[in-house]
Scaffold this motif. Structure first.
Motif, mmCIF file in Angstrom:
data_model
loop_
_atom_site.group_PDB
_atom_site.id
_atom_site.type_symbol
_atom_site.label_atom_id
_atom_site.label_comp_id
_atom_site.label_asym_id
_atom_site.label_seq_id
_atom_site.Cartn_x
_atom_site.Cartn_y
_atom_site.Cartn_z
ATOM 1 N N THR A 1 0.129 -6.190 -5.524
ATOM 2 C CA THR A 1 -0.881 -5.455 -4.752
ATOM 3 C C THR A 1 -0.459 -3.988 -4.674
ATOM 4 O O THR A 1 0.710 -3.646 -4.854
ATOM 5 C CB THR A 1 -1.012 -6.008 -3.321
ATOM 6 N N ASN A 2 -1.401 -3.155 -4.365
ATOM 7 C CA ASN A 2 -1.102 -1.732 -4.175
ATOM 8 C C ASN A 2 -0.580 -1.539 -2.759
ATOM 9 O O ASN A 2 -1.124 -2.115 -1.811
ATOM 10 C CB ASN A 2 -2.354 -0.894 -4.394
ATOM 11 N N PRO A 3 0.450 -0.719 -2.590
ATOM 12 C CA PRO A 3 0.970 -0.484 -1.248
ATOM 13 C C PRO A 3 -0.088 0.161 -0.351
ATOM 14 O O PRO A 3 -0.949 0.907 -0.820
ATOM 15 C CB PRO A 3 2.145 0.477 -1.463
ATOM 16 N N ALA A 4 0.000 -0.135 0.915
ATOM 17 C CA ALA A 4 -0.955 0.417 1.869
ATOM 18 C C ALA A 4 -0.692 1.914 2.055
ATOM 19 O O ALA A 4 0.449 2.373 1.948
ATOM 20 C CB ALA A 4 -0.824 -0.306 3.202
ATOM 21 N N ALA A 5 -1.719 2.614 2.356
ATOM 22 C CA ALA A 5 -1.574 4.043 2.643
ATOM 23 C C ALA A 5 -0.972 4.188 4.035
ATOM 24 O O ALA A 5 -1.273 3.411 4.946
ATOM 25 C CB ALA A 5 -2.936 4.720 2.580
ATOM 26 N N VAL A 6 -0.096 5.154 4.203
ATOM 27 C CA VAL A 6 0.527 5.389 5.509
ATOM 28 C C VAL A 6 0.208 6.798 5.966
ATOM 29 O O VAL A 6 0.011 7.710 5.155
ATOM 30 C CB VAL A 6 2.065 5.173 5.443
ATOM 31 N N LYS A 7 0.161 6.996 7.271
ATOM 32 C CA LYS A 7 -0.142 8.315 7.830
ATOM 33 C C LYS A 7 1.034 9.261 7.655
ATOM 34 O O LYS A 7 0.875 10.421 7.310
ATOM 35 C CB LYS A 7 -0.504 8.190 9.310
ATOM 36 N N ASP A 8 2.250 8.764 7.913
ATOM 37 C CA ASP A 8 3.446 9.597 7.797
ATOM 38 C C ASP A 8 4.134 9.271 6.478
ATOM 39 O O ASP A 8 4.878 8.308 6.367
ATOM 40 C CB ASP A 8 4.371 9.313 8.980
ATOM 41 N N ALA A 9 3.905 10.080 5.471
ATOM 42 C CA ALA A 9 4.413 9.824 4.127
ATOM 43 C C ALA A 9 5.928 9.873 4.052
ATOM 44 O O ALA A 9 6.530 9.350 3.117
ATOM 45 C CB ALA A 9 3.810 10.823 3.142
ATOM 46 N N ASP A 10 6.582 10.487 5.049
ATOM 47 C CA ASP A 10 8.047 10.559 5.050
ATOM 48 C C ASP A 10 8.680 9.264 5.591
ATOM 49 O O ASP A 10 9.880 9.052 5.419
ATOM 50 C CB ASP A 10 8.527 11.748 5.901
ATOM 51 N N TRP A 11 7.880 8.446 6.272
ATOM 52 C CA TRP A 11 8.442 7.233 6.902
ATOM 53 C C TRP A 11 8.919 6.193 5.884
ATOM 54 O O TRP A 11 10.058 5.740 5.973
ATOM 55 C CB TRP A 11 7.419 6.612 7.860
#
Length: 169
Positions: free
Chosen positions: A152-162
């Motif tokens: 699956t494609n990874p989920a998008a996250v709000k904080d890309a540095d996390w």
């Protein structure tokens, strides 16, 4: 040889279908059935919410058929009757009734069950044992935990540095 066994099978089936003598029926009705109803049916009858161990004790057939671990009662044979061992509390894993359901029955009640088995376990109840619902293997195979992993494609996250790796997503 198979032909020699046929008459024995017929005699055994006929004997099992015969009505037990009145005094044995009276013994069962006075000493065995009330204990089964009071101490066993909550977990071991067709009306149980969940039948424990695949064992049904509310019909003669169910009692003789036994459950997941074997025959509950073998008429005339105390050692092969798993019910007797369970009532005697000989194995901590099969003690019946369990402590949370009142615990071990009195020695007198256990002696009555032993006498009943020695008599040949006469039981006037008729009717076939209900079948405990068996697992639907096809339905089980569809359960999520039995499915092979899918990319699956990874989920998008709000904080890309996390996320440090893709698995964090």
């Amino acid at each position: 040889k198979p032909l020699l066994l046929f008459p024995l099978l017929v005699l055994t089936a006929t004997a099992a279908e015969q009505k037990p003598p009145d005094e044995q029926v009276a013994f069962f009705e006075k000493n065995i059935r009330p204990v089964l109803v009071k101490s066993c049916y909550d977990c071991h009858s067709a009306k149980s919410e969940k039948v424990k161990g695949g064992l049904l004790l509310d019909t003669r057939d169910g009692l003789l058929k036994g459950g997941d671990t074997g025959h509950a009662v073998v008429p005339g044979n105390l050692d092969e009757s798993l019910l007797i061992g369970a009532l005697r509390y000989t194995d901590k894993d099969t003690q019946m009734p369990p402590q949370k359901s009142g615990g071990k029955l009195s020695d007198e009640v256990i002696a009555n069950f032993e006498q009943w088995v020695r008599m040949g376990a006469p039981d006037p109840r008729d009717g076939a044992a209900k079948t405990v619902a068996e697992m639907d293997r096809e339905k089980a195979k569809a359960f999520w935990s039995f499915q092979p992993p899918k990319k699956t494609n990874p989920a998008a996250v709000k904080d890309a540095d996390w996320p440090r790796t893709e698995i964090d997503r």
